[in-house]
Design a protein around this motif. Sequence first.
Motif, PDB file in Angstrom:
ATOM      1  N   ALA A  68       0.843  -1.205   0.000  1.00 34.47           N
ATOM      2  CA  ALA A  68       0.000   0.000   0.000  1.00 34.47           C
ATOM      3  C   ALA A  68       0.877   1.254   0.000  1.00 34.47           C
ATOM      4  O   ALA A  68       0.567   2.227  -0.699  1.00 34.47           O
ATOM      5  CB  ALA A  68      -0.937  -0.005   1.203  1.00 34.47           C
ATOM      6  N   ILE A  69       1.966   1.227   0.753  1.00 33.49           N
ATOM      7  CA  ILE A  69       2.890   2.370   0.757  1.00 33.49           C
ATOM      8  C   ILE A  69       3.498   2.529  -0.633  1.00 33.49           C
ATOM      9  O   ILE A  69       3.607   3.641  -1.158  1.00 33.49           O
ATOM     10  CB  ILE A  69       3.987   2.192   1.831  1.00 33.49           C
ATOM     11  CG1 ILE A  69       3.359   2.164   3.228  1.00 33.49           C
ATOM     12  CG2 ILE A  69       5.020   3.315   1.729  1.00 33.49           C
ATOM     13  CD1 ILE A  69       4.320   1.729   4.328  1.00 33.49           C
ATOM     14  N   GLY A  70       3.875   1.425  -1.252  1.00 32.50           N
ATOM     15  CA  GLY A  70       4.411   1.466  -2.604  1.00 32.50           C
ATOM     16  C   GLY A  70       3.416   2.040  -3.602  1.00 32.50           C
ATOM     17  O   GLY A  70       3.801   2.795  -4.507  1.00 32.50           O
ATOM     18  N   LEU A  76       1.912   9.247  -6.159  1.00 34.59           N
ATOM     19  CA  LEU A  76       2.546  10.560  -5.992  1.00 34.59           C
ATOM     20  C   LEU A  76       3.559  10.836  -7.099  1.00 34.59           C
ATOM     21  O   LEU A  76       3.652  11.963  -7.596  1.00 34.59           O
ATOM     22  CB  LEU A  76       3.210  10.660  -4.616  1.00 34.59           C
ATOM     23  CG  LEU A  76       2.261  10.674  -3.415  1.00 34.59           C
ATOM     24  CD1 LEU A  76       3.037  10.479  -2.117  1.00 34.59           C
ATOM     25  CD2 LEU A  76       1.445  11.946  -3.380  1.00 34.59           C
ATOM     26  N   ASP A  77       4.319   9.818  -7.487  1.00 35.43           N
ATOM     27  CA  ASP A  77       5.256   9.985  -8.609  1.00 35.43           C
ATOM     28  C   ASP A  77       4.501  10.342  -9.887  1.00 35.43           C
ATOM     29  O   ASP A  77       4.919  11.222 -10.640  1.00 35.43           O
ATOM     30  CB  ASP A  77       6.079   8.716  -8.836  1.00 35.43           C
ATOM     31  CG  ASP A  77       7.303   8.606  -7.942  1.00 35.43           C
ATOM     32  OD1 ASP A  77       7.795   9.647  -7.466  1.00 35.43           O
ATOM     33  OD2 ASP A  77       7.772   7.469  -7.733  1.00 35.43           O
ATOM     34  N   ALA A  96       6.338  20.065  -5.335  1.00 30.59           N
ATOM     35  CA  ALA A  96       5.556  19.658  -4.165  1.00 30.59           C
ATOM     36  C   ALA A  96       5.216  18.170  -4.243  1.00 30.59           C
ATOM     37  O   ALA A  96       5.343  17.442  -3.241  1.00 30.59           O
ATOM     38  CB  ALA A  96       4.288  20.493  -4.052  1.00 30.59           C
ATOM     39  N   TRP A  97       4.799  17.702  -5.418  1.00 33.38           N
ATOM     40  CA  TRP A  97       4.506  16.282  -5.589  1.00 33.38           C
ATOM     41  C   TRP A  97       5.776  15.446  -5.444  1.00 33.38           C
ATOM     42  O   TRP A  97       5.763  14.370  -4.846  1.00 33.38           O
ATOM     43  CB  TRP A  97       3.852  16.011  -6.938  1.00 33.38           C
ATOM     44  CG  TRP A  97       2.440  16.485  -7.027  1.00 33.38           C
ATOM     45  CD1 TRP A  97       1.953  17.457  -7.849  1.00 33.38           C
ATOM     46  CD2 TRP A  97       1.317  16.012  -6.262  1.00 33.38           C
ATOM     47  NE1 TRP A  97       0.603  17.617  -7.633  1.00 33.38           N
ATOM     48  CE2 TRP A  97       0.192  16.744  -6.674  1.00 33.38           C
ATOM     49  CE3 TRP A  97       1.157  15.045  -5.276  1.00 33.38           C
ATOM     50  CZ2 TRP A  97      -1.081  16.528  -6.140  1.00 33.38           C
ATOM     51  CZ3 TRP A  97      -0.102  14.837  -4.737  1.00 33.38           C
ATOM     52  CH2 TRP A  97      -1.199  15.573  -5.165  1.00 33.38           C
ATOM     53  N   PHE A  98       6.880  15.947  -5.987  1.00 34.34           N
ATOM     54  CA  PHE A  98       8.170  15.260  -5.867  1.00 34.34           C
ATOM     55  C   PHE A  98       8.534  15.089  -4.389  1.00 34.34           C
ATOM     56  O   PHE A  98       8.925  13.997  -3.962  1.00 34.34           O
ATOM     57  CB  PHE A  98       9.258  16.053  -6.602  1.00 34.34           C
ATOM     58  CG  PHE A  98      10.633  15.478  -6.447  1.00 34.34           C
ATOM     59  CD1 PHE A  98      11.060  14.448  -7.281  1.00 34.34           C
ATOM     60  CD2 PHE A  98      11.507  15.957  -5.484  1.00 34.34           C
ATOM     61  CE1 PHE A  98      12.333  13.902  -7.140  1.00 34.34           C
ATOM     62  CE2 PHE A  98      12.783  15.417  -5.341  1.00 34.34           C
ATOM     63  CZ  PHE A  98      13.195  14.386  -6.169  1.00 34.34           C
ATOM     64  N   SER A  99       8.399  16.147  -3.616  1.00 32.08           N
ATOM     65  CA  SER A  99       8.727  16.091  -2.186  1.00 32.08           C
ATOM     66  C   SER A  99       7.856  15.084  -1.451  1.00 32.08           C
ATOM     67  O   SER A  99       8.351  14.330  -0.600  1.00 32.08           O
ATOM     68  CB  SER A  99       8.578  17.469  -1.551  1.00 32.08           C
ATOM     69  OG  SER A  99       9.568  18.335  -2.041  1.00 32.08           O
TER      70      SER A  99
END
Length: 145
Positions: A68-70, A76-77, A96-99
């Motif tokens: 789930a984290i993956g 997000l990527d 912001a998305w990168f961070s």
Amino acid sequence: MNEDTRLDLVRPDLVERGRRLAPAQRAAIARAVAAWACHVSHAEPYLDASVQAWLATGRAGPCLNRDAIGSVIEWLDDACFDAQEQADGYDAQAMAWFSKARSVNAVLYALDGADPRAFYDTVYEAHAAMGECSQIEAIWARHEA
């Protein structure tokens, strides 16, 4: 220990410093650094309750799910890449998305933070997310004593 890590490329001093840490210290620092990066990047809302609880307490419940984290990292990527395409480069939105993505990636590595390689990858990802190490060093110092 033979470390050939990404962190060695940006902060070899931290790799050397990390060699002196006990596994429990590495685990605690990794979790705290990942929690800080997620908080500062505003990635916390993308994490489920069990991950947020682990970041806060260090106690992993039965619902802690690496897959789930993956999936969150992948989402997000993708958001980062979409924003990058729309802006034809890295603008504030894409960054912001990168961070957020790098912060959540730090969480994934921090789950195995007692392991030297995972520890260094946690610190590297948090550094990539936030672009600086002063807070990472402050967190580290609190756990080193």
